[in-house]
Scaffold this motif. Structure first.
Motif, PDB file in Angstrom:
ATOM      1  N   SER A   1       0.836  -1.196   0.000  1.00  0.00           N
ATOM      2  CA  SER A   1       0.000   0.000   0.000  1.00  0.00           C
ATOM      3  C   SER A   1       0.878   1.257   0.000  1.00  0.00           C
ATOM      4  O   SER A   1       2.098   1.177   0.215  1.00  0.00           O
ATOM      5  CB  SER A   1      -0.902   0.019   1.231  1.00  0.00           C
ATOM      6  OG  SER A   1      -0.123   0.273   2.390  1.00  0.00           O
ATOM      7  N   ARG A   2       0.255   2.372  -0.216  1.00  0.00           N
ATOM      8  CA  ARG A   2       0.967   3.655  -0.176  1.00  0.00           C
ATOM      9  C   ARG A   2       1.618   3.859   1.186  1.00  0.00           C
ATOM     10  O   ARG A   2       2.767   4.310   1.270  1.00  0.00           O
ATOM     11  CB  ARG A   2      -0.027   4.787  -0.471  1.00  0.00           C
ATOM     12  CG  ARG A   2       0.572   6.157  -0.376  1.00  0.00           C
ATOM     13  CD  ARG A   2      -0.388   7.309  -0.545  1.00  0.00           C
ATOM     14  NE  ARG A   2      -1.725   6.975  -0.974  1.00  0.00           N
ATOM     15  CZ  ARG A   2      -2.667   7.864  -1.233  1.00  0.00           C
ATOM     16  NH1 ARG A   2      -2.421   9.141  -1.109  1.00  0.00           N
ATOM     17  NH2 ARG A   2      -3.863   7.501  -1.603  1.00  0.00           N
ATOM     18  N   GLU A   3       0.898   3.546   2.259  1.00  0.00           N
ATOM     19  CA  GLU A   3       1.425   3.720   3.607  1.00  0.00           C
ATOM     20  C   GLU A   3       2.664   2.854   3.833  1.00  0.00           C
ATOM     21  O   GLU A   3       3.639   3.294   4.429  1.00  0.00           O
ATOM     22  CB  GLU A   3       0.353   3.420   4.659  1.00  0.00           C
ATOM     23  CG  GLU A   3      -0.787   4.418   4.682  1.00  0.00           C
ATOM     24  CD  GLU A   3      -1.820   4.198   3.574  1.00  0.00           C
ATOM     25  OE1 GLU A   3      -1.876   3.085   2.977  1.00  0.00           O
ATOM     26  OE2 GLU A   3      -2.561   5.143   3.266  1.00  0.00           O
TER      27      GLU A   3
ATOM     28  N   TYR B   1       7.762  12.191  -2.299  1.00  0.00           N
ATOM     29  CA  TYR B   1       7.099  10.983  -2.793  1.00  0.00           C
ATOM     30  C   TYR B   1       5.627  10.940  -2.417  1.00  0.00           C
ATOM     31  O   TYR B   1       4.796  10.472  -3.204  1.00  0.00           O
ATOM     32  CB  TYR B   1       7.845   9.724  -2.343  1.00  0.00           C
ATOM     33  CG  TYR B   1       9.053   9.499  -3.221  1.00  0.00           C
ATOM     34  CD1 TYR B   1       8.937   8.888  -4.464  1.00  0.00           C
ATOM     35  CD2 TYR B   1      10.303   9.964  -2.829  1.00  0.00           C
ATOM     36  CE1 TYR B   1      10.038   8.733  -5.291  1.00  0.00           C
ATOM     37  CE2 TYR B   1      11.412   9.808  -3.657  1.00  0.00           C
ATOM     38  CZ  TYR B   1      11.273   9.196  -4.885  1.00  0.00           C
ATOM     39  OH  TYR B   1      12.356   9.046  -5.714  1.00  0.00           O
ATOM     40  N   GLU B   2       5.276  11.434  -1.239  1.00  0.00           N
ATOM     41  CA  GLU B   2       3.855  11.514  -0.877  1.00  0.00           C
ATOM     42  C   GLU B   2       3.105  12.404  -1.856  1.00  0.00           C
ATOM     43  O   GLU B   2       2.017  12.053  -2.317  1.00  0.00           O
ATOM     44  CB  GLU B   2       3.700  12.055   0.550  1.00  0.00           C
ATOM     45  CG  GLU B   2       4.092  11.085   1.625  1.00  0.00           C
ATOM     46  CD  GLU B   2       4.053  11.681   3.017  1.00  0.00           C
ATOM     47  OE1 GLU B   2       3.752  10.927   3.951  1.00  0.00           O
ATOM     48  OE2 GLU B   2       4.346  12.888   3.174  1.00  0.00           O
TER      49      GLU B   2
ATOM     50  N   ILE C   1       2.830  10.709  -5.386  1.00  0.00           N
ATOM     51  CA  ILE C   1       1.794   9.674  -5.417  1.00  0.00           C
ATOM     52  C   ILE C   1       0.403  10.316  -5.430  1.00  0.00           C
ATOM     53  O   ILE C   1      -0.471   9.936  -6.215  1.00  0.00           O
ATOM     54  CB  ILE C   1       1.952   8.707  -4.224  1.00  0.00           C
ATOM     55  CG1 ILE C   1       3.257   7.911  -4.368  1.00  0.00           C
ATOM     56  CG2 ILE C   1       0.746   7.773  -4.105  1.00  0.00           C
ATOM     57  CD1 ILE C   1       3.686   7.176  -3.114  1.00  0.00           C
ATOM     58  N   ARG C   2       0.207  11.313  -4.585  1.00  0.00           N
ATOM     59  CA  ARG C   2      -1.084  12.015  -4.524  1.00  0.00           C
ATOM     60  C   ARG C   2      -1.427  12.660  -5.876  1.00  0.00           C
ATOM     61  O   ARG C   2      -2.552  12.555  -6.366  1.00  0.00           O
ATOM     62  CB  ARG C   2      -1.028  13.069  -3.414  1.00  0.00           C
ATOM     63  CG  ARG C   2      -2.337  13.668  -3.030  1.00  0.00           C
ATOM     64  CD  ARG C   2      -2.270  14.616  -1.825  1.00  0.00           C
ATOM     65  NE  ARG C   2      -0.932  15.067  -1.454  1.00  0.00           N
ATOM     66  CZ  ARG C   2      -0.274  14.687  -0.354  1.00  0.00           C
ATOM     67  NH1 ARG C   2      -0.815  13.839   0.488  1.00  0.00           N
ATOM     68  NH2 ARG C   2       0.923  15.165  -0.071  1.00  0.00           N
TER      69      ARG C   2
ATOM     70  N   GLU D   1      -3.308   3.464  -7.496  1.00  0.00           N
ATOM     71  CA  GLU D   1      -2.221   3.469  -6.525  1.00  0.00           C
ATOM     72  C   GLU D   1      -1.206   2.368  -6.814  1.00  0.00           C
ATOM     73  O   GLU D   1       0.008   2.610  -6.788  1.00  0.00           O
ATOM     74  CB  GLU D   1      -2.787   3.312  -5.116  1.00  0.00           C
ATOM     75  CG  GLU D   1      -1.737   3.355  -4.032  1.00  0.00           C
ATOM     76  CD  GLU D   1      -2.344   3.295  -2.646  1.00  0.00           C
ATOM     77  OE1 GLU D   1      -2.070   2.298  -1.945  1.00  0.00           O
ATOM     78  OE2 GLU D   1      -3.086   4.230  -2.269  1.00  0.00           O
ATOM     79  N   GLN D   2      -1.679   1.168  -7.089  1.00  0.00           N
ATOM     80  CA  GLN D   2      -0.768   0.048  -7.347  1.00  0.00           C
ATOM     81  C   GLN D   2       0.078   0.281  -8.596  1.00  0.00           C
ATOM     82  O   GLN D   2       1.247  -0.100  -8.641  1.00  0.00           O
ATOM     83  CB  GLN D   2      -1.547  -1.260  -7.451  1.00  0.00           C
ATOM     84  CG  GLN D   2      -2.094  -1.739  -6.130  1.00  0.00           C
ATOM     85  CD  GLN D   2      -1.000  -1.893  -5.069  1.00  0.00           C
ATOM     86  OE1 GLN D   2       0.042  -2.479  -5.308  1.00  0.00           O
ATOM     87  NE2 GLN D   2      -1.247  -1.351  -3.894  1.00  0.00           N
TER      88      GLN D   2
ATOM     89  N   LEU E   1       2.846   2.805  -7.554  1.00  0.00           N
ATOM     90  CA  LEU E   1       3.849   2.179  -6.702  1.00  0.00           C
ATOM     91  C   LEU E   1       4.707   1.202  -7.489  1.00  0.00           C
ATOM     92  O   LEU E   1       5.928   1.137  -7.288  1.00  0.00           O
ATOM     93  CB  LEU E   1       3.181   1.491  -5.516  1.00  0.00           C
ATOM     94  CG  LEU E   1       2.416   2.426  -4.575  1.00  0.00           C
ATOM     95  CD1 LEU E   1       1.722   1.626  -3.485  1.00  0.00           C
ATOM     96  CD2 LEU E   1       3.314   3.489  -3.985  1.00  0.00           C
TER      97      LEU E   1
END
Length: 87
Positions: free
Chosen positions: A2-4, A30-31, A34-35, A44-45, A48
């Motif tokens: 996951s992103r987290e 990077y946060e 991704i956002r 999201e996948q 990543l």
């Protein structure tokens, strides 16, 4: 992953070689990346997967920063600051 999990692994990996302020600067980048990509409609996948292993990213960042320090390069990347400091 996951992103987290990605961000946590990146943060932990960066802590081994960078000052806390630099860790947070890179994690924030990077946060935000991704956002931004999610807001563009990417999954999201997918994002990543395109970034790859956060531990490898961290190692590359640490090596780059260490190399810059050893070569006397200004980490801020400012040509003017480097020029003014060295004449």
């Amino acid at each position: 992953m996951s992103r987290e999990e990605f961000i946590d692994r990146l943060r932990i990996s960066l802590k081994s070689g960078l000052a806390p302020s630099m860790v947070e600067e890179h994690v924030s980048y990077y946060e935000e990346y991704i956002r931004t990509e999610i807001n563009k409609g990417k999954a999201e996948q997918e994002i990543l997967a395109s970034l790859g292993d956060p531990r490898l990213i961290a190692r590359t960042i640490i090596e780059t920063n260490t190399s810059d320090e050893n070569n006397g390069t200004n980490q801020s990347g400012s040509y003017e600051e480097e020029y003014n400091n060295n004449g």
